[in-house]
Design an enzyme around this catalytic site. Structure first.
Site, PDB file in Angstrom:
ATOM      1  N   SER A 108      62.056  33.767  26.873  1.00 14.14           N
ATOM      2  CA  SER A 108      61.737  34.930  27.698  1.00 14.14           C
ATOM      3  C   SER A 108      60.980  34.523  28.960  1.00 14.14           C
ATOM      4  O   SER A 108      60.236  33.538  28.962  1.00 14.14           O
ATOM      5  CB  SER A 108      60.910  35.943  26.895  1.00 14.14           C
ATOM      6  OG  SER A 108      59.690  35.377  26.489  1.00 14.14           O
ATOM      7  N   GLN A 110      57.953  34.913  31.131  1.00 19.78           N
ATOM      8  CA  GLN A 110      56.637  35.293  30.635  1.00 19.78           C
ATOM      9  C   GLN A 110      55.553  34.740  31.545  1.00 19.78           C
ATOM     10  O   GLN A 110      55.799  33.902  32.413  1.00 19.78           O
ATOM     11  CB  GLN A 110      56.447  34.762  29.204  1.00 19.78           C
ATOM     12  CG  GLN A 110      56.709  33.267  29.077  1.00 19.78           C
ATOM     13  CD  GLN A 110      56.714  32.811  27.618  1.00 19.78           C
ATOM     14  OE1 GLN A 110      55.862  32.026  27.242  1.00 19.78           O
ATOM     15  NE2 GLN A 110      57.649  33.292  26.815  1.00 19.78           N
ATOM     16  N   HIS A 112      51.037  33.917  31.139  1.00 19.06           N
ATOM     17  CA  HIS A 112      49.912  33.911  30.203  1.00 19.06           C
ATOM     18  C   HIS A 112      48.644  34.311  30.941  1.00 19.06           C
ATOM     19  O   HIS A 112      48.412  33.862  32.058  1.00 19.06           O
ATOM     20  CB  HIS A 112      49.761  32.525  29.578  1.00 19.06           C
ATOM     21  CG  HIS A 112      51.025  32.043  28.942  1.00 19.06           C
ATOM     22  ND1 HIS A 112      51.598  32.673  27.863  1.00 19.06           N
ATOM     23  CD2 HIS A 112      51.856  31.033  29.258  1.00 19.06           C
ATOM     24  CE1 HIS A 112      52.719  32.046  27.538  1.00 19.06           C
ATOM     25  NE2 HIS A 112      52.897  31.057  28.378  1.00 19.06           N
ATOM     26  N   LYS A 135      46.165  30.367  28.041  1.00 21.33           N
ATOM     27  CA  LYS A 135      47.223  29.511  27.491  1.00 21.33           C
ATOM     28  C   LYS A 135      47.938  28.738  28.604  1.00 21.33           C
ATOM     29  O   LYS A 135      49.143  28.893  28.802  1.00 21.33           O
ATOM     30  CB  LYS A 135      48.224  30.384  26.713  1.00 21.33           C
ATOM     31  CG  LYS A 135      49.182  29.582  25.838  1.00 21.33           C
ATOM     32  CD  LYS A 135      50.260  30.485  25.267  1.00 21.33           C
ATOM     33  CE  LYS A 135      51.249  29.698  24.424  1.00 21.33           C
ATOM     34  NZ  LYS A 135      52.394  30.494  24.008  1.00 21.33           N
ATOM     35  N   GLU A 137      49.940  25.713  30.169  1.00 23.54           N
ATOM     36  CA  GLU A 137      50.939  24.863  29.510  1.00 23.54           C
ATOM     37  C   GLU A 137      51.451  23.815  30.486  1.00 23.54           C
ATOM     38  O   GLU A 137      51.481  24.058  31.689  1.00 23.54           O
ATOM     39  CB  GLU A 137      52.161  25.690  29.078  1.00 23.54           C
ATOM     40  CG  GLU A 137      51.857  26.813  28.128  1.00 23.54           C
ATOM     41  CD  GLU A 137      53.052  27.742  27.894  1.00 23.54           C
ATOM     42  OE1 GLU A 137      53.204  28.190  26.761  1.00 23.54           O
ATOM     43  OE2 GLU A 137      53.811  28.032  28.844  1.00 23.54           O
ATOM     44  N   HIS A 276      57.199  32.364  34.371  1.00 22.91           N
ATOM     45  CA  HIS A 276      58.052  31.195  34.111  1.00 22.91           C
ATOM     46  C   HIS A 276      58.970  31.467  32.925  1.00 22.91           C
ATOM     47  O   HIS A 276      58.736  32.386  32.135  1.00 22.91           O
ATOM     48  CB  HIS A 276      57.190  29.960  33.821  1.00 22.91           C
ATOM     49  CG  HIS A 276      56.288  30.114  32.625  1.00 22.91           C
ATOM     50  ND1 HIS A 276      55.040  30.689  32.725  1.00 22.91           N
ATOM     51  CD2 HIS A 276      56.448  29.805  31.308  1.00 22.91           C
ATOM     52  CE1 HIS A 276      54.475  30.713  31.529  1.00 22.91           C
ATOM     53  NE2 HIS A 276      55.309  30.188  30.644  1.00 22.91           N
ATOM     54  N   ARG A 295      55.357  39.304  28.455  1.00 19.40           N
ATOM     55  CA  ARG A 295      56.779  39.055  28.733  1.00 19.40           C
ATOM     56  C   ARG A 295      57.305  39.924  29.867  1.00 19.40           C
ATOM     57  O   ARG A 295      56.824  41.028  30.086  1.00 19.40           O
ATOM     58  CB  ARG A 295      57.606  39.282  27.464  1.00 19.40           C
ATOM     59  CG  ARG A 295      57.319  38.245  26.407  1.00 19.40           C
ATOM     60  CD  ARG A 295      58.129  38.419  25.136  1.00 19.40           C
ATOM     61  NE  ARG A 295      57.738  37.385  24.186  1.00 19.40           N
ATOM     62  CZ  ARG A 295      56.676  37.456  23.409  1.00 19.40           C
ATOM     63  NH1 ARG A 295      55.912  38.538  23.444  1.00 19.40           N
ATOM     64  NH2 ARG A 295      56.373  36.469  22.589  1.00 19.40           N
ATOM     65  N   LYS A 301      61.792  41.486  22.747  1.00 17.10           N
ATOM     66  CA  LYS A 301      60.425  41.819  22.326  1.00 17.10           C
ATOM     67  C   LYS A 301      59.756  42.784  23.292  1.00 17.10           C
ATOM     68  O   LYS A 301      60.262  43.089  24.368  1.00 17.10           O
ATOM     69  CB  LYS A 301      59.592  40.531  22.216  1.00 17.10           C
ATOM     70  CG  LYS A 301      60.055  39.601  21.099  1.00 17.10           C
ATOM     71  CD  LYS A 301      59.162  38.375  21.030  1.00 17.10           C
ATOM     72  CE  LYS A 301      59.611  37.422  19.932  1.00 17.10           C
ATOM     73  NZ  LYS A 301      58.885  36.145  20.013  1.00 17.10           N
TER      74      LYS A 301
END
Length: 423
Positions: A108, A110, A112, A135, A137, A276, A295, A301
């Site tokens: 998806s 999304q 953070h 979060k 990454e 991203h 998301r 979802k």
């Protein structure tokens, strides 16, 4: 005898539906190479390998001398192994989760939240935001790896608005005009206009999105069938995403976000609030320990549209600026360091030519997890006599302030990734 501080791990595989199937998956190949008893089902997805202490995937310890079954249990009993600064800063927890991903269909789109927003969202809606942490990454490609990352330069978005009338229709004339005018008015005006355009897209009625997407897919399909190249509107990618997620609003996001194709060894860093999506390929990934995800599309979802549109970083950047280059170590010619601007994790890449007989993994004031991608070695430490054989797919936990010697048992090049926390 002192308890071992260096030991091999057996790590958890997650079989999410988007993962590559069977032996086409790097995750599956690492699993079967690292564990002679593992068997691969060719029709099952092997999406992620989790190396860490996350409750949904706590690594098992493969050392008979250790009574604890999992790494999480062992660290809880031996918090000093994290390193003094890491232990105090992160409350006795390993601050990162290290992964390998093998992506067949898009994840998806999304973003953070940062720490401040994460705390707020967790209080307001813990069912959607399960913790209060940020979060960040980082992904480093193992094979050619395609993803969307950050907003494109405005000139590119304006070009798509001209060439893709369905995209223009969903954004609306007023928002498009504002975006074009903002290009001469400075970065604040651009970010505001971009937010307005993106919000118009995300707040479109579902039926209208489906109708416009069907028109676009039909038009591109006819052009492709007639032998025309539609790459100037990302035609092939649009058809792939629509096939994976029919009628999904995220299909239009490819006209807002940079499309990156990382070559093996190239990385992208995804800081808070940057939209991203991973599209396809294999990578190693490291992240702070959190499950907070907002998301934006390519997903069945929950989509929290107001939070998403409010939180995103609307600063456009050229795609080449989304690449995160490593720094070459001063003292070690085989070591490059991907050190992002967050305290939770750092990734080291170790490439040792097969002509070298022994390599010393230096001691750090941090626990670390080492993953063998290529090569065959025996690992030993100054404190224990036991030799630990490691080959492709092998995973080793290294306690803080422990050095490890790797003796090459086969004269082939080593490729190793090591996740740690450098405070």
């Amino acid at each position: 005898m002192a308890a071992p501080q260096v030991f091999p791990l057996s790590c958890v595989v997650q079989q999410y539906a988007w993962g590559k199937l069977g032996s086409s998956s790097e995750v599956a190949l690492l699993l079967v190479s690292g564990d002679p008893l593992a068997q691969i089902s060719e029709d099952k997805p092997y999406a992620e390998l989790w190396m860490g202490t996350h409750p949904r995937g706590d690594a098992k310890i493969l050392d008979k001398r250790i009574s604890q079954k999992t790494l999480g249990q062992w660290i809880a009993d031996n918090p000093g192994s994290l390193g003094s600064k890491v232990k105090d800063t992160f409350n006795g927890q390993l601050p990162f989760l290290f992964k390998v991903l093998s992506v067949r269909t898009a994840l998806s789109i999304q973003a953070h939240p940062n720490k401040e927003l994460a705390e707020k969202l967790h209080l307001q809606a813990p069912e959607h935001y399960p913790d209060a942490n940020h979060k960040p990454e980082m992904a480093i490609a193992l094979t050619s790896f395609q993803g969307l990352c950050g907003f494109r330069p405005v000139e590119e978005i304006v070009t798509f608005l001209k060439k893709v009338p369905e995209f223009h229709f969903l954004i609306g004339d007023d928002a498009v005009t504002q975006l074009k005018q903002s290009m001469n008015l400075g970065s604040q005006a651009v970010a505001s206009a971009l937010q307005n355009c993106f919000s118009h897209l995300m707040k479109s009625e579902k039926e209208v999105v489906v109708e416009q997407l069907n028109l676009l897919v039909k038009r591109i399909s006819q052009q492709v069938a007639a032998g025309n190249n539609m790459e100037d509107v990302n035609g092939q990618l649009l058809l792939e995403l629509h096939q994976q997620y029919p009628g999904d609003i995220g299909c239009f996001a490819i006209y807002f976000l940079n499309l990156l194709t990382l070559k093996p060894g190239e990385a992208m860093f995804l800081e808070a609030n940057v939209p991203h999506a991973y599209l396809k390929g294999d990578c190693v990934e490291c992240m702070a320990c959190s499950d907070n995800t907002v998301r934006a599309g390519l997903t069945p979802k929950f989509i929290d549209v107001p939070t998403l549109c409010e939180m995103l970083n609307y600063t456009p950047t050229p795609s080449k600026d989304r690449l995160f280059p490593p720094k070459q170590s001063q003292g070690d010619p085989y070591l490059s360091i991907f050190d992002p601007p967050v305290s939770d994790f750092t990734i080291m890449k170790i490439e040792v030519p097969g002509s070298v007989t022994e390599y010393k993994v230096s001691a750090l004031d941090s626990a670390s997890i080492l993953l063998m991608i290529q090569g065959t070695v025996t690992a030993s430490t100054p404190t224990t006599q036991a030799l630990i054989p490691l080959q492709r797919g092998g995973v080793l936990f290294i306690g803080a302030n422990e050095s490890v010697s790797l003796k090459l048992t086969v004269p082939k090049d080593l490729l190793i990734f090591r996740a740690c926390c450098l405070l």
